[in-house]
Design a protein around this motif. Structure first.
Motif, PDB file in Angstrom:
ATOM      1  N   ALA A 165       0.842  -1.203   0.000  1.00  0.00           N
ATOM      2  CA  ALA A 165       0.000   0.000   0.000  1.00  0.00           C
ATOM      3  C   ALA A 165       0.870   1.244   0.000  1.00  0.00           C
ATOM      4  N   ALA A 166       0.521   2.199  -0.830  1.00  0.00           N
ATOM      5  CA  ALA A 166       1.253   3.463  -0.831  1.00  0.00           C
ATOM      6  C   ALA A 166       1.109   4.108   0.541  1.00  0.00           C
ATOM      7  N   HIS A 167       2.218   4.628   1.037  1.00  0.00           N
ATOM      8  CA  HIS A 167       2.162   5.241   2.354  1.00  0.00           C
ATOM      9  C   HIS A 167       3.108   6.416   2.401  1.00  0.00           C
ATOM     10  N   VAL A 168       2.838   7.322   3.279  1.00  0.00           N
ATOM     11  CA  VAL A 168       3.741   8.437   3.501  1.00  0.00           C
ATOM     12  C   VAL A 168       4.894   7.916   4.344  1.00  0.00           C
ATOM     13  N   ASP A 169       6.118   8.163   3.877  1.00  0.00           N
ATOM     14  CA  ASP A 169       7.291   7.623   4.556  1.00  0.00           C
ATOM     15  C   ASP A 169       7.515   8.250   5.928  1.00  0.00           C
ATOM     16  N   ALA A 170       7.051   9.476   6.109  1.00  0.00           N
ATOM     17  CA  ALA A 170       7.361  10.198   7.342  1.00  0.00           C
ATOM     18  C   ALA A 170       6.773   9.476   8.556  1.00  0.00           C
ATOM     19  N   PRO A 171       7.611   9.219   9.573  1.00  0.00           N
ATOM     20  CA  PRO A 171       7.099   8.596  10.799  1.00  0.00           C
ATOM     21  C   PRO A 171       6.587   9.620  11.793  1.00  0.00           C
ATOM     22  N   PHE A 172       6.543  10.893  11.405  1.00  0.00           N
ATOM     23  CA  PHE A 172       6.209  11.969  12.341  1.00  0.00           C
ATOM     24  C   PHE A 172       4.777  12.445  12.131  1.00  0.00           C
ATOM     25  N   ASP A 173       4.059  12.590  13.226  1.00  0.00           N
ATOM     26  CA  ASP A 173       2.679  13.067  13.153  1.00  0.00           C
ATOM     27  C   ASP A 173       2.349  13.728  14.485  1.00  0.00           C
ATOM     28  N   PHE A 174       2.453  15.041  14.524  1.00  0.00           N
ATOM     29  CA  PHE A 174       2.189  15.754  15.776  1.00  0.00           C
ATOM     30  C   PHE A 174       1.644  17.137  15.458  1.00  0.00           C
ATOM     31  N   GLU A 175       1.094  17.777  16.460  1.00  0.00           N
ATOM     32  CA  GLU A 175       0.630  19.155  16.331  1.00  0.00           C
ATOM     33  C   GLU A 175       0.760  19.830  17.688  1.00  0.00           C
ATOM     34  N   PHE A 176       0.781  21.155  17.669  1.00  0.00           N
ATOM     35  CA  PHE A 176       0.878  21.908  18.909  1.00  0.00           C
ATOM     36  C   PHE A 176      -0.459  21.859  19.641  1.00  0.00           C
ATOM     37  N   LEU A 177      -0.404  21.603  20.942  1.00  0.00           N
ATOM     38  CA  LEU A 177      -1.611  21.684  21.749  1.00  0.00           C
ATOM     39  C   LEU A 177      -2.045  23.152  21.828  1.00  0.00           C
ATOM     40  N   ALA A 178      -3.335  23.381  21.892  1.00  0.00           N
ATOM     41  CA  ALA A 178      -3.857  24.752  21.935  1.00  0.00           C
ATOM     42  C   ALA A 178      -3.286  25.472  23.152  1.00  0.00           C
ATOM     43  N   LEU A 232       9.423  13.263  29.897  1.00  0.00           N
ATOM     44  CA  LEU A 232       8.027  13.731  29.867  1.00  0.00           C
ATOM     45  C   LEU A 232       7.332  13.491  31.200  1.00  0.00           C
ATOM     46  N   VAL A 233       7.539  12.328  31.791  1.00  0.00           N
ATOM     47  CA  VAL A 233       6.887  11.993  33.066  1.00  0.00           C
ATOM     48  C   VAL A 233       7.295  12.985  34.150  1.00  0.00           C
ATOM     49  N   PHE A 244       2.068  10.417  22.509  1.00  0.00           N
ATOM     50  CA  PHE A 244       2.599  11.727  22.126  1.00  0.00           C
ATOM     51  C   PHE A 244       4.021  11.585  21.588  1.00  0.00           C
ATOM     52  N   LEU A 245       4.863  10.813  22.267  1.00  0.00           N
ATOM     53  CA  LEU A 245       6.244  10.609  21.807  1.00  0.00           C
ATOM     54  C   LEU A 245       6.288   9.886  20.469  1.00  0.00           C
ATOM     55  N   GLY A 246       5.291   9.014  20.227  1.00  0.00           N
ATOM     56  CA  GLY A 246       5.245   8.289  18.963  1.00  0.00           C
ATOM     57  C   GLY A 246       5.146   9.226  17.767  1.00  0.00           C
ATOM     58  N   LEU A 274      12.034  19.432  21.069  1.00  0.00           N
ATOM     59  CA  LEU A 274      10.814  19.998  20.493  1.00  0.00           C
ATOM     60  C   LEU A 274       9.567  19.353  21.101  1.00  0.00           C
ATOM     61  N   ALA A 275       9.621  18.044  21.339  1.00  0.00           N
ATOM     62  CA  ALA A 275       8.480  17.350  21.947  1.00  0.00           C
ATOM     63  C   ALA A 275       8.194  17.901  23.345  1.00  0.00           C
ATOM     64  N   LEU A 276       9.249  18.091  24.136  1.00  0.00           N
ATOM     65  CA  LEU A 276       9.075  18.639  25.482  1.00  0.00           C
ATOM     66  C   LEU A 276       8.494  20.049  25.419  1.00  0.00           C
ATOM     67  N   LEU A 277       8.957  20.816  24.435  1.00  0.00           N
ATOM     68  CA  LEU A 277       8.479  22.191  24.276  1.00  0.00           C
ATOM     69  C   LEU A 277       6.993  22.225  23.925  1.00  0.00           C
ATOM     70  N   LEU A 278       6.601  21.384  22.972  1.00  0.00           N
ATOM     71  CA  LEU A 278       5.210  21.377  22.520  1.00  0.00           C
ATOM     72  C   LEU A 278       4.259  20.984  23.632  1.00  0.00           C
TER      73      LEU A 278
END
Length: 627
Positions: free
Chosen positions: A291-304, A398-399, A413-415, A441-445
């Motif tokens: 199946a065609a897939h996006v190679d990027a393993p990253f998927d995150f967004e800034f919390l409001a 994070l903990v 979230f780390l995933g 960046l993860a800790l910052l977000l």
């Protein structure tokens, strides 16, 4: 040319790619792309002769000189310009021969050697080295400074200059922009656009790749594939391939479901058993289309972010610097809610100083810094990577900051930053620079700041992570101030710019293209003031002859490019009209459509490459002036 024949490459037990057969012709500038760990560094090692192929052949012409940028620089006492000139091995060898001939008073041999020095333009080598160093951001006073007196980032620039001056037939550049500011990045891409040798380049700067590459070599899925055109053209081609692959996959899924349904229904019936077995064998033989897939393993967004004050932060007549020495003076700035500001300015002008001042890490020498009530700052800078605890895992980091959160929520979230499974529980100590940047960046977000201060957040990040960060920042609802040499990031996320130059901070009325024009205009007076001497006679007649000799091949090249461009553009115009005609699709021929579309893309890429070279040649003609 470089030739791969059924090439397979492995790193330890991991096979990186196999079955690669392709050619890289002299003069091509190839962008090497692929995910981290796909084999880009291993391919460089193979081309340098440091690694052997698992199968097949990798042929590089024996007489080719290969140059790459050293990752370490010893703390030498040699002047910077002499260190750079050491990269020109033919020049240094000729200089040694000249010294030996002079010592032995061999007049005939001396004459031959001076003629060879003239042939390789060796008398102008020092001027070329000075120009390279100036382009990479070194001041005139830096040329005679010992190498040991420079910081790590500036030593890397010296290594880059040493590679650029090397007269290499094949240049291998791995992330050459990592330690450069925007001014130096733009200078380098122009220099590489005029490079006559063969270039293979790894970069995570999309604009830089677009400006430099004529082809893209992609490592992925265990294969090595060569594409014509720059990185943007490659992305379009790959998107089309993935779309076609997805359609084939969906068709195959329907076929498999039909076969499996028949087998389940009739396998037990004597009258249909043979047919069921036949379909079962067909199912086993079928080559599964992934199946065609996006190679990027990253998927995150800034919390409001939480509610923000307006103004967020005010600087009034602020002077800032270090050790009592002012870097910025009379800074007046109101940061309003919703502001999305990019900081522009030459290297060392004070952009990082301003960010530290905004973050509260630097106390003003004079003036006032006033925070709005409820201000929550999220500050990212490279030095903060050193503050990560080497013995703790990403999850433990994070903990410690979010003790009330559920562990699975934090793991999810780390995933999004590609810290999954064992990686989320591994100590940070052995992490690469890119992994540390992702964690910071993860800790910052996760802190939900309403003001983001980002100082070069994309250093060490690959293209996929940069793309994910750009998407996340574009959707961020808070305010931000950004320092970056990544033009794609600046264009996407910033609404306005501040210019930091000559100790002042002022609004910049323009976009990035206007800023690049400002840099060019600023650089011209410095060029005029430098006027390096080549050591040749300075008579008017000699100058005129030199100019004529240098102009003639450039004029011929410009005229040839213009003739080529006219033909290609006319052919592309006819193709565009044909492909835009609805009648063409009344009875479509898929194979012919593919050929025409492919030729259309090739013509666009050829035109873009030739236009870039035309601009370089035309600039060189203008610099020579009227002979």
């Amino acid at each position: 040319m470089i030739q791969f024949r059924n090439l397979a490459l492995a790193r330890g037990a991991k096979r990186l790619f196999e079955g690669a057969s392709l050619q890289i012709h002299p003069g091509w500038r190839v962008g090497l792309a692929g995910a981290n760990g796909s084999g880009k560094s291993s391919l460089f090692a193979l081309l340098r002769g440091e690694l052997h192929a698992e199968e097949g052949d990798c042929e590089v012409p024996e007489r080719w000189r290969i140059a790459s940028v050293d990752q370490e620089t010893p703390p030498l006492d040699d002047p910077a310009i002499e260190f750079v000139l050491d990269g020109d091995q033919p020049l240094r060898a000729l200089e040694r021969d000249l010294a030996a001939a002079e010592a032995s008073h061999d007049g005939a041999h001396l004459g031959e050697l001076h003629a060879r020095m003239h042939d390789i333009d060796g008398y102008a080598a020092r001027a070329r080295a000075a120009a390279l160093l100036a382009g990479l951001g070194f001041a005139d006073d830096d040329l005679e400074r010992p190498v040991a007196s420079f910081s790590g980032g500036w030593r890397m620039r010296l290594n880059l200059a040493r590679a650029l001056i090397s007269r290499a037939d094949l240049m291998l550049l791995d992330e050459p922009t990592n330690h450069l500011d925007l001014e130096a990045v733009v200078w380098l891409e122009k220099w590489l656009a005029g490079y006559r040798g063969t270039l293979i380049l790894v970069s995570h700067d999309r604009d830089f790749l677009d400006a430099c590459a004529t082809h893209v070599l992609y490592i992925g899925g265990g294969k090595l594939a060569l594409h014509t055109g720059n990185y943007s053209a490659f992305e379009e081609q790959r998107a089309a391939q993935l779309a076609a692959q997805q359609a084939m996959h969906e068709k195959q899924v329907r076929e498999i479901e039909h076969l499996e349904s028949f087998i389940v229904r009739f396998r037990a019936k004597a009258t249909k058993a043979r047919q069921a077995q036949s379909r079962l064998k067909a199912l086993d033989r079928m080559e599964r289309i992934s199946a065609a897939h996006v190679d990027a393993p990253f998927d995150f967004e800034f919390l409001a972010p939480g509610r923000a004050p307006d103004p967020l932060l005010t600087l009034t007549e602020v002077s800032a610097g270090y050790g009592g020495t002012s870097v910025l003076a009379d800074v007046r700035l109101d940061l309003r809610a919703g502001a999305r500001i990019g900081l522009l300015g030459p290297n060392g002008a004070g952009k990082s100083t301003l960010v530290k001042l905004l973050a509260g890490e630097l106390v003003p020498l004079s003036g006032r810094r006033v925070e709005g009530k409820g201000l929550a700052i999220g500050y990212f800078a490279q030095h903060q990577l050193e503050q990560l605890r080497a013995d703790e895992s990403p999850l433990q980091h994070l903990v410690r900051e979010h003790r009330g959160a559920r562990e699975q929520e934090l793991r999810n979230f780390l995933g999004g930053f590609d810290f999954r499974g064992k990686t989320a529980d591994a100590p940070v100590g052995p992490f690469s620079g890119g992994e540390r940047s992702r964690l910071a960046l993860a800790l910052l977000l996760r802190r939900r700041p309403n003001l983001l201060l980002l100082d070069e957040p994309t250093n060490h990040l690959d293209l996929e992570m940069r793309h994910a960060l750009t998407r996340a920042l574009a959707g961020y609802e808070g305010s931000l101030v950004l320092v970056s040499h990544d033009r794609a990031l600046l264009r996407t996320v910033c609404d306005s710019f501040l210019l930091v130059a000559d100790g002042r901070v002022a609004e910049f009325d323009g976009d990035l293209d206007d800023y690049l024009g400002w840099l060019t205009a600023r650089r011209e007076p410095r060029k005029a003031a430098r006027k390096p001497s080549s050591g040749k006679p300075a008579g008017k007649d000699r100058d005129r002859q030199d100019k004529l000799a240098r102009r003639r091949p450039l004029v011929k090249e410009v005229e040839a490019i213009e003739r080529q461009l006219a033909g290609w553009q006319e052919e592309k115009r006819r193709l565009d009209e044909q492909l835009a005609d609805p009648a063409f699709y009344a009875s479509p021929d898929p194979e012919r459509l593919r050929k025409l579309t492919r030729r259309q893309q090739e013509l666009a890429a050829l035109s873009e490459q030739s236009e870039a070279r035309w601009l370089v040649a035309h600039s060189e003609l203008e610099a020579l002036g009227e002979a």
